[in-house]
Design a protein around this motif. Structure first.
Motif, PDB file in Angstrom:
ATOM      1  N   TRP A 159     -30.310 -18.554  -4.799  1.00 36.37           N
ATOM      2  CA  TRP A 159     -30.068 -17.122  -4.908  1.00 36.37           C
ATOM      3  C   TRP A 159     -28.434 -16.966  -5.075  1.00 36.37           C
ATOM      4  O   TRP A 159     -28.216 -16.133  -5.992  1.00 36.37           O
ATOM      5  N   SER A 163     -26.413 -15.574  -8.718  1.00 33.18           N
ATOM      6  CA  SER A 163     -25.937 -13.867  -8.260  1.00 33.18           C
ATOM      7  C   SER A 163     -24.617 -13.769  -8.890  1.00 33.18           C
ATOM      8  O   SER A 163     -23.638 -14.849  -9.563  1.00 33.18           O
ATOM      9  N   SER A 183     -24.533  -7.492  -3.440  1.00 32.33           N
ATOM     10  CA  SER A 183     -24.781  -6.475  -4.403  1.00 32.33           C
ATOM     11  C   SER A 183     -24.953  -7.008  -5.580  1.00 32.33           C
ATOM     12  O   SER A 183     -24.567  -8.268  -5.796  1.00 32.33           O
ATOM     13  N   SER A 184     -25.717  -6.383  -6.458  1.00 28.38           N
ATOM     14  CA  SER A 184     -26.024  -6.875  -7.944  1.00 28.38           C
ATOM     15  C   SER A 184     -25.725  -5.545  -8.881  1.00 28.38           C
ATOM     16  O   SER A 184     -26.064  -4.443  -8.231  1.00 28.38           O
ATOM     17  N   GLU A 191     -27.267  -2.342  -6.917  1.00 28.08           N
ATOM     18  CA  GLU A 191     -28.287  -2.489  -5.730  1.00 28.08           C
ATOM     19  C   GLU A 191     -27.355  -3.149  -4.475  1.00 28.08           C
ATOM     20  O   GLU A 191     -26.890  -4.406  -4.770  1.00 28.08           O
ATOM     21  N   GLU A 193     -28.067  -5.395  -1.909  1.00 23.58           N
ATOM     22  CA  GLU A 193     -29.002  -6.153  -1.812  1.00 23.58           C
ATOM     23  C   GLU A 193     -29.155  -6.457  -0.269  1.00 23.58           C
ATOM     24  O   GLU A 193     -30.374  -6.945   0.390  1.00 23.58           O
ATOM     25  N   ASP A 194     -27.990  -6.846   0.368  1.00 23.40           N
ATOM     26  CA  ASP A 194     -28.145  -7.305   1.873  1.00 23.40           C
ATOM     27  C   ASP A 194     -26.727  -6.841   2.522  1.00 23.40           C
ATOM     28  O   ASP A 194     -25.654  -7.248   1.856  1.00 23.40           O
TER      29      ASP A 194
END
Length: 263
Positions: A159, A163, A183-184, A191, A193-194
Motif C-alpha cells: 500500500w 501511494s 491521503s490520496s 480522500e 484514507e486513514d
C-alpha cells in the motif's frame, strides 16, 4: 484485507451487458469468514427479477466457496447498500440479511484552523520502511474491535509503495511513532484514507493536528474537495473529531450480514 475476489455471473441481452455479480472473501481478526456478495443490474433492466436471480446465483456459489475453504469459527454472507440504493437494500432484506453497521462518507464543508502538534511531538513524511511500525500502531488502535481485518506487513508495505507518500505523515515522540495520517489525491479531489493515534497518545490533539495540517497540504496542492470515510456509530470518537474539523455527512453505506453456517 481481501483474500480473494471472483466474478461469478455476467448477464447479457444480446450483445449488451446488463449486469454482473461477484464474491469477495476475507477473514476478520475475530475468526469470522466473510463472503461479500455484490452486483449490479443496469437501470433499464431492473424490476424484472434479474436482481433476485443474481442473488440466488451468488448465494449458491458462496456456499460452495465456504465449504471448500472451511476452518473458520463463523462464516457469514455480507452485502452492501448505500443510502441512495433503496432497491438494493430491499433486495438484501428480502434475502434475510440484517443491517449490522454503517460506514459514512464525509466531505469538508468549512475550513478548520491549522493546529500544530504539541511541542513534545514532531511531524515527518512516511517512508515504506515504516510499514512494520505502522502495522504495530494500527494493531494497538484497533485491538478487539469488530469487523476489522489487519493487513499483513507485505500488504501494508505494498500500500505504501503504491501511494503518494508526500500526503502521508507520522507524528513521533522520543519513544517512536504515535500517529499517522494518509491521503490520496486525484486532480482536485482528495480522500483522507486513514488516521490513527496510539492509545498512549490519544486526547492530546495529535489527530486534530495531523488532519488539519494534511488539509493545508492538500489545499496548497490545489485540492478543492476533501472526503473521508468513517464509522457512523463513532466507537472511537473519529466522527466527532471530523465534525469538529468541518466535515459533514454526505452519504451512508450500510453493511449487511447473515449467517451462512455455524460450526
Amino acid at each position: 484485507m481481501i483474500e480473494s475476489s471472483d466474478v461469478f455471473a455476467i448477464a447479457d441481452a444480446g450483445s449488451e451487458r446488463i449486469g454482473y455479480g461477484f464474491i469477495r472473501s476475507w477473514t476478520e481478526d475475530n475468526g469470522t469468514r466473510v463472503f461479500l456478495v455484490d452486483g449490479y443490474i443496469a437501470p433499464a433492466f431492473r424490476r424484472r427479477g434479474l436482481g433476485t436471480s443474481l442473488m440466488i446465483w451468488l448465494e449458491r456459489n458462496a456456499v460452495d466457496l465456504a465449504r471448500s475453504v472451511g476452518n473458520s469459527e463463523y462464516v457469514v454472507l455480507g452485502g452492501n447498500a448505500s443510502s441512495v440504493q433503496p432497491d438494493k437494500r430491499a433486495l438484501l432484506e428480502r434475502f434475510d440479511f440484517k443491517h449490522v453497521f454503517t460506514q459514512i462518507e464525509m466531505r469538508l464543508a468549512t475550513e478548520p484552523d491549522e493546529r500544530l502538534l504539541p511541542t513534545e511531538y514532531s511531524l515527518r513524511d512516511i517512508t515504506v520502511n515504516d510499514a512494520e511500525k505502522l502495522i504495530d500502531l494500527t494493531g494497538a488502535v484497533w485491538a478487539g474491535r469488530d469487523f476489522f481485518t489487519m493487513h499483513t506487513v507485505d500488504g501494508f508495505r505494498g500500500w505504501l509503495s503504491r501511494s503518494q507518500l508526500d500526503l502521508f505523515q507520522v507524528a513521533e515522540d522520543a519513544i517512536g511513532i504515535v500517529g499517522f495520517v494518509a491521503s490520496s489525491r486525484s486532480g482536485a479531489v482528495a480522500e483522507i484514507e486513514d488516521v490513527q493515534v496510539h492509545p498512549r497518545a490519544q486526547r492530546k490533539g495529535i489527530a486534530t493536528s495531523l488532519v488539519s495540517q494534511n488539509i493545508t497540504r492538500l489545499r496548497d496542492l490545489g485540492v478543492e474537495e476533501i472526503r473521508l470515510n468513517t464509522e457512523a456509530h463513532d466507537p472511537a470518537g473519529a466522527r466527532s473529531l471530523y465534525e469538529k474539523l468541518g466535515f459533514e455527512l454526505h452519504r451512508e453505506y450500510l453493511r449487511f450480514r447473515k449467517p451462512l453456517r455455524e460450526n
